[in-house]
Design a protein around this motif. Structure first.
Motif, PDB file in Angstrom:
ATOM      1  N   GLY A 125    -114.022 116.451 -35.240  1.00 50.14           N
ATOM      2  CA  GLY A 125    -112.920 116.283 -34.304  1.00 50.14           C
ATOM      3  C   GLY A 125    -111.713 117.102 -34.727  1.00 50.14           C
ATOM      4  O   GLY A 125    -111.089 117.786 -33.918  1.00 50.14           O
ATOM      5  N   LYS A 126    -111.417 117.057 -36.014  1.00 49.76           N
ATOM      6  CA  LYS A 126    -110.246 117.782 -36.514  1.00 49.76           C
ATOM      7  C   LYS A 126    -110.390 119.273 -36.289  1.00 49.76           C
ATOM      8  O   LYS A 126    -109.429 119.975 -35.985  1.00 49.76           O
ATOM      9  CB  LYS A 126    -110.101 117.538 -38.009  1.00 49.76           C
ATOM     10  N   ASP A 145    -106.153 118.437 -31.072  1.00 54.82           N
ATOM     11  CA  ASP A 145    -105.141 117.663 -30.357  1.00 54.82           C
ATOM     12  C   ASP A 145    -105.524 116.212 -30.180  1.00 54.82           C
ATOM     13  O   ASP A 145    -104.693 115.356 -29.942  1.00 54.82           O
ATOM     14  CB  ASP A 145    -104.880 118.276 -28.981  1.00 54.82           C
ATOM     15  N   PHE A 146    -106.818 115.942 -30.264  1.00 55.11           N
ATOM     16  CA  PHE A 146    -107.242 114.570 -30.023  1.00 55.11           C
ATOM     17  C   PHE A 146    -107.849 113.927 -31.263  1.00 55.11           C
ATOM     18  O   PHE A 146    -108.557 112.939 -31.185  1.00 55.11           O
ATOM     19  CB  PHE A 146    -108.229 114.521 -28.854  1.00 55.11           C
ATOM     20  N   ALA A 147    -107.562 114.541 -32.417  1.00 55.01           N
ATOM     21  CA  ALA A 147    -108.192 114.085 -33.646  1.00 55.01           C
ATOM     22  C   ALA A 147    -107.923 112.609 -33.905  1.00 55.01           C
ATOM     23  O   ALA A 147    -108.793 111.875 -34.351  1.00 55.01           O
ATOM     24  CB  ALA A 147    -107.719 114.940 -34.808  1.00 55.01           C
ATOM     25  N   GLY A 148    -106.706 112.163 -33.602  1.00 51.43           N
ATOM     26  CA  GLY A 148    -106.359 110.790 -33.904  1.00 51.43           C
ATOM     27  C   GLY A 148    -107.120 109.809 -33.026  1.00 51.43           C
ATOM     28  O   GLY A 148    -107.435 108.695 -33.428  1.00 51.43           O
ATOM     29  N   LEU A 149    -107.428 110.276 -31.841  1.00 50.78           N
ATOM     30  CA  LEU A 149    -108.013 109.402 -30.843  1.00 50.78           C
ATOM     31  C   LEU A 149    -109.510 109.228 -31.041  1.00 50.78           C
ATOM     32  O   LEU A 149    -110.094 108.208 -30.689  1.00 50.78           O
ATOM     33  CB  LEU A 149    -107.733 110.092 -29.505  1.00 50.78           C
ATOM     34  N   ILE A 150    -110.120 110.260 -31.633  1.00 51.27           N
ATOM     35  CA  ILE A 150    -111.580 110.329 -31.622  1.00 51.27           C
ATOM     36  C   ILE A 150    -112.262 109.147 -32.295  1.00 51.27           C
ATOM     37  O   ILE A 150    -113.211 108.571 -31.760  1.00 51.27           O
ATOM     38  CB  ILE A 150    -112.037 111.660 -32.239  1.00 51.27           C
ATOM     39  N   VAL A 151    -111.746 108.747 -33.453  1.00 47.15           N
ATOM     40  CA  VAL A 151    -112.365 107.646 -34.178  1.00 47.15           C
ATOM     41  C   VAL A 151    -112.450 106.403 -33.289  1.00 47.15           C
ATOM     42  O   VAL A 151    -113.468 105.715 -33.244  1.00 47.15           O
ATOM     43  CB  VAL A 151    -111.553 107.337 -35.443  1.00 47.15           C
ATOM     44  N   TYR A 152    -111.373 106.160 -32.573  1.00 48.48           N
ATOM     45  CA  TYR A 152    -111.333 104.953 -31.754  1.00 48.48           C
ATOM     46  C   TYR A 152    -112.184 105.101 -30.502  1.00 48.48           C
ATOM     47  O   TYR A 152    -112.770 104.138 -30.012  1.00 48.48           O
ATOM     48  CB  TYR A 152    -109.884 104.602 -31.418  1.00 48.48           C
ATOM     49  N   LEU A 153    -112.229 106.324 -30.017  1.00 48.72           N
ATOM     50  CA  LEU A 153    -113.098 106.586 -28.878  1.00 48.72           C
ATOM     51  C   LEU A 153    -114.543 106.289 -29.284  1.00 48.72           C
ATOM     52  O   LEU A 153    -115.292 105.629 -28.561  1.00 48.72           O
ATOM     53  CB  LEU A 153    -112.951 108.041 -28.437  1.00 48.72           C
ATOM     54  N   VAL A 154    -114.897 106.752 -30.467  1.00 45.62           N
ATOM     55  CA  VAL A 154    -116.255 106.502 -30.965  1.00 45.62           C
ATOM     56  C   VAL A 154    -116.503 105.004 -31.044  1.00 45.62           C
ATOM     57  O   VAL A 154    -117.528 104.491 -30.602  1.00 45.62           O
ATOM     58  CB  VAL A 154    -116.454 107.153 -32.349  1.00 45.62           C
ATOM     59  N   MET A 155    -115.539 104.279 -31.588  1.00 48.81           N
ATOM     60  CA  MET A 155    -115.721 102.836 -31.722  1.00 48.81           C
ATOM     61  C   MET A 155    -115.897 102.182 -30.354  1.00 48.81           C
ATOM     62  O   MET A 155    -116.803 101.364 -30.165  1.00 48.81           O
ATOM     63  CB  MET A 155    -114.526 102.203 -32.435  1.00 48.81           C
ATOM     64  N   ALA A 156    -115.045 102.560 -29.418  1.00 52.60           N
ATOM     65  CA  ALA A 156    -115.137 101.953 -28.093  1.00 52.60           C
ATOM     66  C   ALA A 156    -116.499 102.251 -27.468  1.00 52.60           C
ATOM     67  O   ALA A 156    -117.163 101.362 -26.938  1.00 52.60           O
ATOM     68  CB  ALA A 156    -114.010 102.469 -27.204  1.00 52.60           C
ATOM     69  N   VAL A 157    -116.923 103.503 -27.575  1.00 55.34           N
ATOM     70  CA  VAL A 157    -118.191 103.881 -26.957  1.00 55.34           C
ATOM     71  C   VAL A 157    -119.347 103.116 -27.612  1.00 55.34           C
ATOM     72  O   VAL A 157    -120.205 102.549 -26.940  1.00 55.34           O
ATOM     73  CB  VAL A 157    -118.408 105.404 -27.058  1.00 55.34           C
ATOM     74  N   VAL A 158    -119.343 103.082 -28.941  1.00 51.87           N
ATOM     75  CA  VAL A 158    -120.430 102.389 -29.635  1.00 51.87           C
ATOM     76  C   VAL A 158    -120.480 100.921 -29.227  1.00 51.87           C
ATOM     77  O   VAL A 158    -121.539 100.378 -28.924  1.00 51.87           O
ATOM     78  CB  VAL A 158    -120.271 102.506 -31.164  1.00 51.87           C
ATOM     79  N   LEU A 159    -119.316 100.285 -29.175  1.00 45.78           N
ATOM     80  CA  LEU A 159    -119.324  98.854 -28.892  1.00 45.78           C
ATOM     81  C   LEU A 159    -119.614  98.552 -27.425  1.00 45.78           C
ATOM     82  O   LEU A 159    -120.117  97.480 -27.095  1.00 45.78           O
ATOM     83  CB  LEU A 159    -118.003  98.213 -29.316  1.00 45.78           C
ATOM     84  N   LEU A 160    -119.328  99.491 -26.557  1.00 45.27           N
ATOM     85  CA  LEU A 160    -119.687  99.247 -25.162  1.00 45.27           C
ATOM     86  C   LEU A 160    -121.179  99.460 -24.964  1.00 45.27           C
ATOM     87  O   LEU A 160    -121.823  98.805 -24.158  1.00 45.27           O
ATOM     88  CB  LEU A 160    -118.882 100.157 -24.231  1.00 45.27           C
ATOM     89  N   TRP A 161    -121.687 100.358 -25.766  1.00 47.97           N
ATOM     90  CA  TRP A 161    -123.118 100.628 -25.693  1.00 47.97           C
ATOM     91  C   TRP A 161    -123.887  99.508 -26.364  1.00 47.97           C
ATOM     92  O   TRP A 161    -124.872  98.981 -25.851  1.00 47.97           O
ATOM     93  CB  TRP A 161    -123.389 101.988 -26.349  1.00 47.97           C
ATOM     94  N   ARG A 162    -123.451  99.104 -27.540  1.00 43.02           N
ATOM     95  CA  ARG A 162    -124.067  97.980 -28.243  1.00 43.02           C
ATOM     96  C   ARG A 162    -122.980  96.995 -28.622  1.00 43.02           C
ATOM     97  O   ARG A 162    -122.353  97.127 -29.667  1.00 43.02           O
ATOM     98  CB  ARG A 162    -124.764  98.465 -29.517  1.00 43.02           C
ATOM     99  N   PRO A 163    -122.766  95.983 -27.796  1.00 43.79           N
ATOM    100  CA  PRO A 163    -121.628  95.086 -28.011  1.00 43.79           C
ATOM    101  C   PRO A 163    -121.649  94.356 -29.355  1.00 43.79           C
ATOM    102  O   PRO A 163    -120.682  93.711 -29.694  1.00 43.79           O
ATOM    103  CB  PRO A 163    -121.732  94.098 -26.849  1.00 43.79           C
ATOM    104  N   GLU A 164    -122.716  94.447 -30.104  1.00 43.13           N
ATOM    105  CA  GLU A 164    -122.724  93.775 -31.402  1.00 43.13           C
ATOM    106  C   GLU A 164    -122.870  94.755 -32.548  1.00 43.13           C
ATOM    107  O   GLU A 164    -123.350  94.406 -33.627  1.00 43.13           O
ATOM    108  CB  GLU A 164    -123.853  92.756 -31.464  1.00 43.13           C
TER     109      GLU A 164
END
Ligand SMILES: Nc1ncnc2c1ncn2[C@@H]1O[C@H](COP(=O)(O)OP(=O)(O)OP(=O)(O)O)[C@@H](O)[C@H]1O
Ligand SMILES: Nc1ncnc2c1ncn2[C@@H]1O[C@H](COP(=O)(O)OP(=O)(O)OP(=O)(O)O)[C@@H](O)[C@H]1O
Ligand SMILES: [Mg+2]
Ligand SMILES: [Mg+2]
Lengths: 320, 259, 288, 237, 363
Positions: free
Chosen positions: C257-258, C263-282
């Motif tokens: 990402g960096k 420009d979106f480096a800060g956001l990426i980690v959280y985007l990954v988390m959101a995507v993973v948890l929406l895909w696998r809620p647990e």
């Protein structure tokens, strides 16, 4: 707190709030005003955490979005209309909560805590790293919104005193709305969801939509707080949406005692009071504050709102 | 045991229900018909798949195969809350209540689910006479009258089992799926419950899972025996009682007393 | 990006991911298994780093500092558990949040009073000070590889402890029903004390090991706090392998990402988390 | 044979302000099988929990093997060779069946290891088929077997079974009664709470009936079984 | 006469705590050297910990301005906080002295008659560095900084001079503040192979960067330059990696002047620590205010005269004398420093009396 004592104490508290400006200096009036804004913020979160059992760790996002909405709607050299800015801020926050809620409400428990955090962080970085709202430096709101309707101004938010009463009115309104909601069938369903969501489902409640409605409402009410905060401080930075902010408001709710609106207000007051008192007292105020919090957790289970019941028990000499 | 019914209308029909958990087939090709005015008992050894079957009927678990019809309409795709809204109510084998609420509030919430008006936020929930009446009636029927204001989680195990039933009653369901309602109840309460079941079946269809044979034979109109997820036998109580296969797999030899 | 630098960036990502796992490992125990929402985890990491600094200056030897630091951290963790956390297991989980928040403030201030607010460094120990040349300009520090190795050992050890030992079973059982565990004649309090101490020691160890490369500075704890939680949650609460995989995913997302989307480096980690948890809620790997 | 294993004297237990046990005297001897009966909500579970140290009695005394252990931590009481199978099961859903059993394994007070993992599986073959399943994925009856099996893994001298046959199929319930009897024969004392009075009175030596937190009957099971009026009055059939 | 009220709004907790403390020490040192007085009046301090949190900045500033009615507001380190503070000061017409925050705007578009700065503008040291690097013959350079206003402004200042000198910036890289995982950027640098690297970092991140840079083997192949904050207060933490680094700043430890030597000696005596650039800036904040206050004989109501006196003053700073520009930013020497041992040794003065361009200032 039991209902009768609340019925007695609340009007007294309100009277104290209304009378305060006649005694407190400008500075303290503004400090109390800020605390009241935080109290609104905390109550909106309590609807989720304390009543619906949804521990949101990203509630500052809606607070901040509303604040940014005010900043963006206010022209550089003119005030915005209050009647435009206030609904805009509330709608922006509510809409954001609605959209984010669609996603986050699919998860549960600790995962929910973390996904709300994730979305809030994304919003944070959106404002922090792009030039959407002045980047990391934030934006100034040079003029407070104008309350004039067709040339006639019922009040003037530039007057610190009037702004104070405007905020008190907002607090009462939000409290009233939440009280109504909580005693309505809708509110009962939320409380049921907190206790046992699975059973609510099998009783025939489409809990997802109830939760989404609660999430949106809480976001919108956080928007009220965000709006007031922006007007009061005249300065909006990404820090308003940072996770510390979400954490702080969560702490206020827990400190006050979850599932109790008056507790949320008390939590907001306790939190700012500690910051003020310890900050004035010592350079190492964080140490004092930390110790106070640890002591509160150990010796005040259930938070501040559990105090009256404990007192009563102590007086009637009953042990737990 | 059979008793006259005005109309024997098939309310809930399950066709070839199958449910797999990984390698285990907990239900395979189970056919069931629940008729209004009758009580259908589902028996079987532990782990036979009875709760799984109820879970599929109530929408708590999607079936791997098969379909479910209510009054002729396919409801296989409905989720659990939707099934509740169309009139299927269930109780749980493991107590599943609102432990922090009073008995009344538990039942009131159940009753309220029939008249959901989430937009009317000015209305005071506890002042709705209709809902209240239904809740009180359910409490009385389940034998908890006088204990309306006890906190559910602070009641004894047996009392909580009674509450479990009261809540299903409060939803006023047409089809009742009862998963071991008598478990944990004392003899008095069990006897009352049997009476209650007799009354309830008048105008409803009931599926009863229960290991208390005295009770089952006292109220069942039809019995289906499940073993390893498959229907072993289905028929009226006498046939079942006498079936050697059922005796061997489930009942054991009659007359071996209780021991 | 040419193939060669892609390769090196992947190596960076891998290594960063492992370092994140090191920090998150203690949290896997305390949060993932015991279910304590411990915001002070970052502070234990910070305390470890400062311990390493103080003890290295005192003894002059980094390894001695670690050998001394671990028992100190264990004792510290056990004392904290006995004094504070032991009283909270039956309360709402969120009260732990409040408690650990208070602890963050206390630890930071006490650190400031005792050791000041300066940035300190610890030299990389002599034997690991070398670097392996990768191309004509770039080389790779051996010490980072050593840390990676430690991470892998830790991951295996933790997995074994949690999944394969009776102690691990008791901990997991205790997180679900303490009364029942006690009724089986198991002293759950002592077990929890041990495990909490272990969690603190792991966080501190991470701080100690990271100190030579990250230097030692105020606020270092809060930097790793959130990311550690992210990792434990993405991985699936209670799963050691999950946490390891999550740490690597975050390592890769962050590293690339960096470079690719600064420009979106800060956001990426959280985007990954959101995507993973929406895909696998647990989380990626569920419990177990 | 008449060494007292577990004893309660004048127990008064409260939940908050509600007074549940009103001075209960209770004891069980080594190797004895005892039935504890009473209607729903009469305090059976509360009595057991008070003796196990899971709730603190406000007055009265609990003795284990003659030593006062009122208010002692539960695990210490359990370590005196007392195994408790609670109502509502208390399995660990986040552990597999195998782990549920293994985590409890422990030699008895005298170091005896009569009950091993293998023997428990022999007793409950159904569990053997589901070893790797999570505890929460078991059927209700399987969970019941698991808790009993788990209690046996601690090689106890006293088993307290609170509604142990709840939810068990008749065949299995009978099997459980058989096992309980066998357990009794092997010298393990048992306290049995069950709504099946006939079964309880026929396999126990002594019966105790609780009504509203007070002991109203303590005597020979044989006597109770033949006194239908008493059963009718206190248990309601 | 009453005591003169000095409001210190500085970070005493968090990452910048040591900076806040050094500034406070410097300020108090001047006051005590001046007989415990400023402009002939005793001094009363009002202290607020700003935690470097911009969200609390407005309120904290109001505390000092409205509650305590301070005569001068001194602060702070964090640029975002300083911007918010300056707004409060402007609205209430309170005299404000910035002892560190380098945001260009403070003496640019947001400049104000009541606002002085005794430190630097981001632009100053970095502009000087651009000139130095161009002069050294570097043609292709890569820059790296945290993505926030301070870093961006430093890089802009650097580029301005460097490109004027004929150099070319191959790539500007940023990472989110306060992230410290530099490895991917080091890889990127190694693959771009520039003649040199220019960075802006401070505090703990700075120390880690220098160490990572050295550990990656880049230090010997691609020279590293930076604004002076990279090596101020972090040399110990960097250890070996710091040696020989070249930075530009308006101060250097080894600045050999009688004024500086006396200052350092005194500071070391009072606080048992070596002073750094932050202490100097705090010291000068007190000096500057003293000049103004003395001119009006302690009568703060004569604000216009007080300001006039400060504007025309020549401040005898340990860093060397400086004056204020029209926009109230120091017109000062920028030194080129090299890390030797535990000191930032001054080896050259590439810019004498460099004034910030003060773009956008209407004063
Ligand atoms: N979620 C699940 N995952 C895996 N296996 C499951 C799951 N739920 C149930 N099972 C298995 O399916 C089988 C049938 O379970 P079910 O609960 O339907 O039995 P039951 O007939 O209700 O038994 P009981 O009379 O003991 O309650 C059991 O062997 C059980 O272990
Ligand atoms: N946690 C609690 N808090 C308050 N009251 C409780 C609690 N647990 C039980 N009680 C009350 O104590 C009384 C005795 O309960 P107990 O569980 O001991 O009954 P029991 O004889 O085991 O009944 P059952 O046969 O239904 O299991 C009941 O009236 C119950 O409501
Ligand atoms: Mg079942
Ligand atoms: Mg009981």
């Amino acid at each position: 707190m039991n209902p009768t004592s609340q019925r007695l104490i609340l009007p007294l508290l309100l009277a104290a709030l209304l009378a305060f400006p006649s005694f407190g200096s400008d500075f303290y009036v503004e400090l109390v005003a800020k605390t009241l804004v935080l109290a609104i913020f905390a109550m909106s979160l309590d609807l989720l955490v304390g009543f619906t059992g949804l521990v949101s760790f990203g509630h500052a996002a809606y607070f901040g979005i509303a604040a940014y909405a005010v900043a963006m709607i206010t022209p550089k050299y003119d005030p915005a209309s209050l009647w435009l800015a206030l609904p805009a801020a509330i709608i922006a926050a509510g809409l954001a909560a609605f959209v984010i809620g669609l996603f986050v409400l699919r998860t549960k428990g600790i995962y929910f805590i973390m996904v709300t955090l994730a979305f809030a962080q994304m919003v944070f970085f959106l404002f922090h790293d792009t030039n959407l709202g002045g980047g990391s430096d934030g934006v100034n709101i040079n003029f407070k919104p104008d309350a004039a309707i067709a040339g006639w101004a019922p009040f003037d938010l530039n007057e610190p005193g009037q702004l104070y009463y405007f905020i008190v009115a907002a607090l009462v309104a939000v409290y009233g709305v939440l009280k109504l909601v909580l005693r309505s069938p809708f509110g009962r369903v939320l409380i049921g969801i907190r206790s046992n969501e699975h059973r609510m489902l099998s009783l025939g409640y489409a809990t997802f939509y109830y939760k989404l409605a609660a999430f949106t409402l809480a976001g919108a009410l956080a928007g009220v707080a965000g709006f007031l905060y922006a007007v009061l401080s005249g300065f909006v930075t990404p820090e308003l949406l940072a996770w510390h902010q979400s954490g702080n408001v969560l702490l206020m709710v827990i400190l006050g005692g979850m599932g109790n609106l008056v507790g949320a207000i008390a939590g907001a007051f306790a939190f700012t009071a500690m910051q003020e008192a310890f900050g004035a007292w010592t350079k190492h105020w964080q140490l004092a504050m930390g110790l106070a919090i640890v002591a509160a957790v150990l010796f005040l289970p259930g938070g501040l709102s559990a105090i009256p019941a404990r007192l009563k028990r102590a007086m009637t000499g009953e042990e737990k | 045991m059979s008793h006259a019914t005005p109309q024997r209308e098939a309310l809930l029909v399950a066709e070839k229900l199958t449910r797999r958990f990984g390698g285990l087939t907990a239900n395979s090709n189970v056919n069931l018909t629940l008729e209004r005015g009758t009580l259908h008992a589902l028996l079987g050894p532990n782990g036979a798949g009875k709760s799984t079957c109820i879970n599929m009927l109530s929408g708590d678990l999607p079936p791997s195969e098969g379909r479910i019809l209510l009054g002729g309409k396919d409801i296989t795709g409905l989720s659990n809350h939707q099934r509740s809204r169309v009139g299927i109510g269930r109780s749980y084998q493991r107590t599943n209540i609102f432990p922090k609420f009073s008995v009344l509030e538990n039942c009131r919430l159940a009753a309220q689910s029939r008249r959901q008006q989430p937009w009317r936020i000015v209305k005071d929930a506890v002042r709705d006479p209709d809902t209240l009446a239904r809740a009180h009636a359910a409490i009385a029927e389940a034998g908890l009258a006088g204990r309306e204001h006890r906190i559910a989680g602070q009641m004894s195990h047996g009392e909580q089992r009674q509450l479990e039933i009261a809540m299903v009653l409060a939803t006023d369901a047409q089809v009742l799926l009862l998963d071991e309602p008598l478990a944990g109840m004392g003899s008095d309460e069990s006897a009352q419950m049997v009476e209650l079941l007799k009354r309830l079946r008048e105008n409803r269809a009931i599926l009863l899972v229960e290991h208390d044979m005295d009770a089952v034979f006292a109220v069942a109109d039809t019995i289906t025996v499940l073993v390893n997820g498959q229907v072993l036998e289905s028929g009226d109580p006498d046939t079942i009682r006498k079936s050697p296969a059922v005796q061997q797999a489930y009942l054991g030899h009659e007359g071996a007393d209780h021991v | 990006m040419d193939f060669y630098s892609f390769l090196i960036q992947s190596l960076n990502a891998l290594q960063y991911g492992l370092l994140l796992f090191l920090v998150a490992s203690g949290l896997t125990l305390v949060f993932g298994i015991m279910g304590i929402i411990n915001l002070a985890h970052g502070s234990f990491y910070m305390i470890g780093a400062y311990l390493a600094f103080a003890l290295t200056s005192l003894t002059g030897n980094f390894f001695v500092a670690i050998l001394l630091g671990i028992p100190l951290a264990l004792a510290f963790g056990a004392a904290l558990e006995a004094l504070l956390f032991a009283h909270l297991y039956k309360r709402d989980h969120l009260e732990q949040v409040l408690l650990t928040y208070g602890l963050i403030l206390i630890f930071e201030e006490v650190r400031s009073l005792l050791l000041g607010d300066d940035v300190h460094g610890i030299p990389v120990p002599e034997i690991f000070a070398a670097s392996i040349p990768l191309n004509d300009t770039l080389s790779y520090p051996v010490y980072r590889l050593v840390i990676s190795a430690v991470c892998i050992v830790l991951a295996v050890g933790l997995y074994w402890l949690i999944q394969r030992t009776r102690l691990g079973m008791m901990i997991r059982a205790g997180s679900h029903d303490r009364d029942m565990v006690q009724s089986l004649g198991i002293d759950i309090n002592r077990i929890y004390r041990t495990v909490f101490a272990l969690g603190v020691a792991l966080a501190a160890l991470a701080g100690m090991l990271a100190a030579p490369i990250s230097s030692v500075f105020p606020g270092m704890g809060s930097q790793v706090l959130i990311i550690s939680f992210v990792i434990v949650v993405i991985g699936g609460i209670g799963s050691v392998w999950g946490a390891l995989i999550a740490a690597l995913i975050i390592g890769f997302a962050d590293t690339f990402g960096k470079v690719l989307l600064p420009d979106f480096a800060g956001l990426i980690v959280y985007l990954v988390m959101a995507v993973v948890l929406l895909w696998r809620p647990e989380g990626i790997l569920k419990k177990g | 044979m008449s060494e007292v294993l577990l004893e309660a004297k004048q127990l008064h237990t409260y939940y908050g302000s509600s007074h549940i046990l009103h001075g209960v005297d209770f004891h069980i001897n080594k190797g004895e099988a005892l039935g504890l009966m009473g209607r729903n909500g009469m305090g059976k579970t509360t009595l057991i929990r008070s003796m196990m140290g899971l709730v603190k009695p406000r007055h009265g005394e609990v003795k284990v093997r003659g030593d006062a252990m009122t208010g002692a931590p539960t695990h210490r009481i359990a370590r005196q060779g007392i195994a408790y199978v609670p109502e509502g099961r208390g399995i660990f859903p986040n552990l597999s069946v195998k782990e549920n059993l293994l985590m409890a394994a422990r030699p008895g007070v005298d170091g005896q290891r009569n009950w091993t993992f293998e023997r428990v599986l022999e007793t409950f073959p159904r569990l053997g088929e589901r070893l790797t399943n999570g505890g929460g994925q078991l059927s209700g009856g399987e969970q019941q077997m698991l808790t009993i099996g788990r209690a046996l893994m601690t090689n106890p001298d006293l088993m307290i079974l609170d509604e142990a046959t709840e939810g068990l199929a008749p065949l299995i319930a009978r099997e459980i009664w058989r096992i309980v009897r066998e357990i009794g024969k092997s010298g393990i004392a048992t306290v049995i709470v069950d709504k099946n009075h006939a079964a309880v009175t026929s396999i126990t030596h002594r019966s105790v009936i609780l009504v509203k937190g007070q002991v109203v009957f303590d005597g020979d099971s044989e006597v109770l079984r033949n006194n239908q009026a008493l059963i009718q009055q206190h248990l309601g059939v | 006469q009453d005591k003169v009220k000095v409001g210190l709004m500085l970070p005493y907790t968090g990452t910048y705590a040591s900076l806040g403390n050094a500034i406070t020490n410097g300020f108090k040192q001047f006051v005590s050297e001046n007989g415990g007085k400023l402009g002939g009046r005793e001094v009363e301090y009002f202290v607020v910990d700003d935690e470097s949190d911009p969200a609390k900045a407005t309120e904290n500033a109001k505390k000092l301005v409205k509650r305590d009615n301070v005569d001068v507001l001194v602060g702070t380190v964090h640029s975002g906080v300083a911007l918010a503070m300056s707004k409060v000061a402007r609205e209430n017409k309170t005299l404000m002295i910035v002892p560190n925050a380098g945001a260009d705007e403070l003496t640019g578009p947001l400049c104000d008659a009541n606002l002085f700065r005794t430190s630097f503008s981001m632009w100053q040291p970095s502009y000087a560095m651009g000139k130095v690097m161009a002069a050294k013959g570097h043609k292709k350079v890569v820059t790296l900084t945290w993505k926030y206003a301070g870093g961006q402004q430093a890089v802009d200042g650097f580029k301005e001079a460097f490109e004027k000198g004929g150099g070319k910036v191959l790539k500007d890289m940023t990472l989110p503040f306060p992230n410290v995982e530099f490895q991917p950027f080091l890889t990127e640098i190694a693959s771009l192979k520039p003649d040199a690297v220019y960075v802006f970092f401070a505090g703990g991140g700075a120390a880690k960067f220098a160490k990572d840079y050295a550990a990656a083997g880049l230090k010997n192949s691609i020279p590293l330059y930076a604004s002076g904050f990279l090596t101020d207060g972090t040399i110990d933490a960097m250890g070996e990696a710091s040696q020989g680094l070249l930075t530009t700043l308006h101060y250097g430890d080894g600045l050999d002047s009688a004024r500086n030597n006396a200052f350092r000696l005194n500071y070391a005596k009072s606080y048992k620590a070596q002073p750094d650039v932050y202490a100097v800036q705090g010291y000068d904040a007190a000096q500057a205010f003293n000049v103004g206050l003395t001119a009006v004989k302690g009568d703060t109501s004569k604000r216009a005269e007080l300001i006039k006196a400060m504007e025309t003053a020549k401040i005898d700073s340990p860093r060397g004398p400086f004056t204020f520009s029209k926009a109230h930013n120091p017109v000062q020497n920028i030194y080129l420093r090299k890390v030797e041992g535990r000191e930032n040794k001054v080896i050259d003065t590439p810019e004498k009396s460099l004034a910030d361009p003060a773009r956008g200032c209407k004063l």
